[in-house]
Write a protein that holds these residues in place. Sequence first.
Motif, PDB file in Angstrom:
ATOM      1  N   PRO A 267       0.786  -1.233   0.000  1.00 28.50           N
ATOM      2  CA  PRO A 267       0.000   0.000   0.000  1.00 28.50           C
ATOM      3  C   PRO A 267       0.819   1.283   0.000  1.00 28.50           C
TER       4      PRO A 267
ATOM      5  N   SER B 177      -1.242   2.781  -6.156  1.00 25.92           N
ATOM      6  CA  SER B 177      -2.406   3.666  -6.166  1.00 25.92           C
ATOM      7  C   SER B 177      -2.905   3.971  -7.576  1.00 25.92           C
TER       8      SER B 177
ATOM      9  N   ASP C 184      -4.067  -6.178  -6.165  1.00 26.65           N
ATOM     10  CA  ASP C 184      -3.690  -5.429  -4.971  1.00 26.65           C
ATOM     11  C   ASP C 184      -4.433  -5.938  -3.744  1.00 26.65           C
TER      12      ASP C 184
ATOM     13  N   ARG D 215      -2.907  -7.882  -0.420  1.00 26.89           N
ATOM     14  CA  ARG D 215      -3.049  -7.404   0.950  1.00 26.89           C
ATOM     15  C   ARG D 215      -3.610  -8.503   1.851  1.00 26.89           C
TER      16      ARG D 215
ATOM     17  N   GLN E 211      -1.254  -6.450   6.141  1.00 25.68           N
ATOM     18  CA  GLN E 211      -1.755  -5.655   5.021  1.00 25.68           C
ATOM     19  C   GLN E 211      -3.219  -5.978   4.734  1.00 25.68           C
TER      20      GLN E 211
ATOM     21  N   ARG F 141      -6.961  -5.681   4.435  1.00 27.42           N
ATOM     22  CA  ARG F 141      -7.865  -4.527   4.407  1.00 27.42           C
ATOM     23  C   ARG F 141      -9.166  -4.930   5.097  1.00 27.42           C
TER      24      ARG F 141
END
Length: 528
Positions: free
Chosen positions: A376, A382, A414, A418, A424, A426
């Motif tokens: 991240p 991003s 992504d 994570r 990581q 989310r």
Amino acid sequence: MSTVDLGIPSVRPQHASPSSNLRGSRSFPEAAREELGDETLRGNLRHATSTIQTKRASAVREVRDWQKLRDAGSALKWQVTDHLPELLEQLEESVTAAGGVVHWARDADEAGEIVTRLALERGAEEVLKVKSMATQEIGLNETLAHAGIHALESDLAELIVQLAEDTPSHILVPAIHRNRAQIREIFLRAMPDLDESITDHPAELAEAARRFLREKFLDMPGSVAISGANFAVAETGTMVVVESEGNGRMCLTLPKTLISVVGIEKIVPTFQDLEVFLQLLPRSSTGERMNPYTTLFTGVTEGDGPEEFHLVLLDNGRSAVLEDPEGRSALHCIRCSACLNVCPVYSRAGGHAYGSTYPGPIGAILSPQMTGMNGPDDPSTSLPYASSLCGACYDVCPVKIDIPKILVHLRAEDVDGRRDTKGQFRGTWDIAMKGASSLMSSPRAYDTAVRSAGPLSKVLPGKNIGKLPGIVPLVPGWTDHRDLPKPGRSFRSWWDEREKNAAGEAGATPGDAPNGSDEDGSRDEERS
């Protein structure tokens, strides 16, 4: 002949070298927030992109078989990605047979070393450059400067950016973020002996740049020029450069030594294939039927053009993109910039917010694949989120790259990464999505939530829902960058009241029909 490892399962392709100009120093939201505060930038972008869009639409309407051309371009590009190793070897054979020398560069560092060595061996203290995304990607100007060689950009927009000590913000128009008044000030600061009475009229600015560059063309110690290429023909070894100012042709014909840095994806199989791309590219990029200057050169010809030709074939993460079946079509890009001009995100944030040589929608899928997404905190991670997924980029892409599909694919990568990495995960997003799934699976619960949203939103000030710190803990960040309209009356509430009124006017009660609605009355009302 060099060995090509592309596509061999035992060799894992490497990502672009860290010295490449592909990864920004800040995440896209952080950089975009700063750029959005620049009203001059937004005005420049809005004017330029809308003008180019209009020209492109007009040029495309002239071609009755435009969609067939897009299909042909896409098919040819898929042929290239499916057979890239063989085509690269064929290109090397063709260039060598025509008197050129081929160099293979695995990354930006190798490419910079090759070009610097060639320039130093020929005693060059200054080299002229044709506009080239590949050389910007590898930071070639900075590499040459470190060796004491000054690289001078000959393209007008690139020259503006260079003299301003700035970086490009658009694939086609690198100085799109600058207006005429700003360019005049840049020229006055950087061009010696320029008359201070010069205005910001385009003709005067172009004349000043022309005089400045002509002196450089006529005085080239070492006589070395550096270019990229729009296309490289495997069948003949021909390089193709399309441009609008004539500077490219000067650089490609006047010097004794020409060095071309070309990404390995720029190959087309045969000379005849250029028929397709030389129709697609100008209409999609500048909105012209044909570029003013289309220069084709093959190897070395005695008494005509450069005495030496060196081709540097650049990987720098491209083979890593090729490795992904879902994302490899990003390599089909012919750098027309049509996707940038229609993108609502790019037109407001500008190219610098992406932090990469390749901005806009194509940069949002190409840069992360070339650099890799490392958690991240990596700015490249991003970029796939820098899109509204409206699909306009796919509609205008001349080779039909499904950019929205690849954006979703990279976002999924992504999120999966994570989940698989300790620390990581989310969690809040996963809980929020699970809650939304449960809510939407129950008509009763969904109806209750929707009916309650309108009255509850009245306690919030303003017309829109702004940032909600702590109020909605399950979706942190969602309202940090968005102004959401307050929910109004739900559809079901409106429908229930409508049916009650209709039933009352007909002299019936809401219970005369299932769910309180008089189906016959509704049909009569629709027929009236």
